[in-house]
Design a protein around this motif. Structure first.
Motif, PDB file in Angstrom:
ATOM      1  N   ASN A   5       0.840  -1.195   0.000  1.00 43.87           N
ATOM      2  CA  ASN A   5       0.000   0.000   0.000  1.00 43.87           C
ATOM      3  C   ASN A   5       0.879   1.250   0.000  1.00 43.87           C
ATOM      4  O   ASN A   5       2.105   1.147  -0.106  1.00 43.87           O
ATOM      5  CB  ASN A   5      -0.983  -0.030   1.184  1.00 43.87           C
ATOM      6  N   LYS A  11      -0.754  -5.086   1.261  1.00 49.07           N
ATOM      7  CA  LYS A  11      -2.174  -4.741   1.143  1.00 49.07           C
ATOM      8  C   LYS A  11      -3.072  -5.773   1.827  1.00 49.07           C
ATOM      9  O   LYS A  11      -4.041  -5.406   2.501  1.00 49.07           O
ATOM     10  CB  LYS A  11      -2.571  -4.601  -0.327  1.00 49.07           C
ATOM     11  N   SER A  14      -2.882  -5.286   5.534  1.00 48.77           N
ATOM     12  CA  SER A  14      -3.557  -4.045   5.909  1.00 48.77           C
ATOM     13  C   SER A  14      -5.075  -4.195   5.866  1.00 48.77           C
ATOM     14  O   SER A  14      -5.782  -3.644   6.707  1.00 48.77           O
ATOM     15  CB  SER A  14      -3.121  -2.896   5.001  1.00 48.77           C
ATOM     16  N   LYS A  15      -5.565  -4.948   4.914  1.00 53.85           N
ATOM     17  CA  LYS A  15      -7.011  -5.195   4.827  1.00 53.85           C
ATOM     18  C   LYS A  15      -7.492  -5.951   6.060  1.00 53.85           C
ATOM     19  O   LYS A  15      -8.519  -5.607   6.669  1.00 53.85           O
ATOM     20  CB  LYS A  15      -7.330  -5.970   3.543  1.00 53.85           C
ATOM     21  N   GLY A  76      -4.679   2.577   3.985  1.00 48.26           N
ATOM     22  CA  GLY A  76      -5.255   2.408   2.655  1.00 48.26           C
ATOM     23  C   GLY A  76      -6.634   1.775   2.604  1.00 48.26           C
ATOM     24  O   GLY A  76      -7.044   1.284   1.556  1.00 48.26           O
ATOM     25  N   GLN A  77      -7.355   1.807   3.717  1.00 47.47           N
ATOM     26  CA  GLN A  77      -8.683   1.206   3.757  1.00 47.47           C
ATOM     27  C   GLN A  77      -9.730   2.256   4.130  1.00 47.47           C
ATOM     28  O   GLN A  77      -9.390   3.417   4.351  1.00 47.47           O
ATOM     29  CB  GLN A  77      -8.697   0.044   4.749  1.00 47.47           C
TER      30      GLN A  77
END
Length: 157
Positions: A5, A11, A14-15, A76-77
């Motif tokens: 990200n 990513k 992070s999700k 990034g979410q």
């Protein structure tokens, strides 16, 4: 496809972290709302002490809500932002009609216990993902919430 990200974290990790942070965010919203109700409705000999304490706690919770949402965006979410989602996701439930010292403090104690449990799960995920920003945010919050839990225990004993 890029695996990292905008801040250099995986990513997928992070999700997963954001999903748990959103669960924490939802629970914090219900915790906050419960505290507001306790602040407004407290009665009895501990009124002045608890009225002020509940205000302190809900103001603190509001700051934490913002920090959690901003962390979700940083990784990034997208943070949840509707009460429909908060009610669906939160394991903390609305408390209505409570006005006594012991019952409001016990409910606050239980809510904080729930928050700390979620925070420990997030801390593990973030540590395993080298997400030091989330680790720092959550570690600080756990420390503060544990101290509050200790104080609530002292009140109840």
């Amino acid at each position: 496809m890029e695996q990292l990200n905008q801040i250099g974290l995986q990513k997928a990790d992070s999700k997963q972290i954001a999903d748990k942070l959103n669960e924490l965010l939802a629970n914090y919203h219900l915790y906050y709302q419960n505290l507001r109700g306790f602040h407004w409705n407290i009665k009895g000999v501990h009124f002045f002490q608890l009225h002020a304490k509940f205000e302190e706690l809900y103001n603190n919770a509001l700051t934490k809500i913002d920090a959690i949402a901003e962390r979700i965006l940083t990784i990034g979410q997208k943070p949840l932002s509707s009460f429909t989602d908060y009610m669906r996701v939160s394991s903390i439930k609305e408390e209505a009609g409570l006005s006594g010292a012991e019952e409001t403090v016990r409910a606050t104690h239980q809510n904080l216990t729930t928050l700390i449990g979620l925070e420990r799960e997030i801390l593990t995920l973030a540590s395993e993902s080298d997400d030091e920003g989330t680790v720092g945010l959550i570690s600080e919050d756990i420390n503060e919430n544990e101290k509050t839990l200790w104080m609530l225990n002292a009140f109840l004993s």
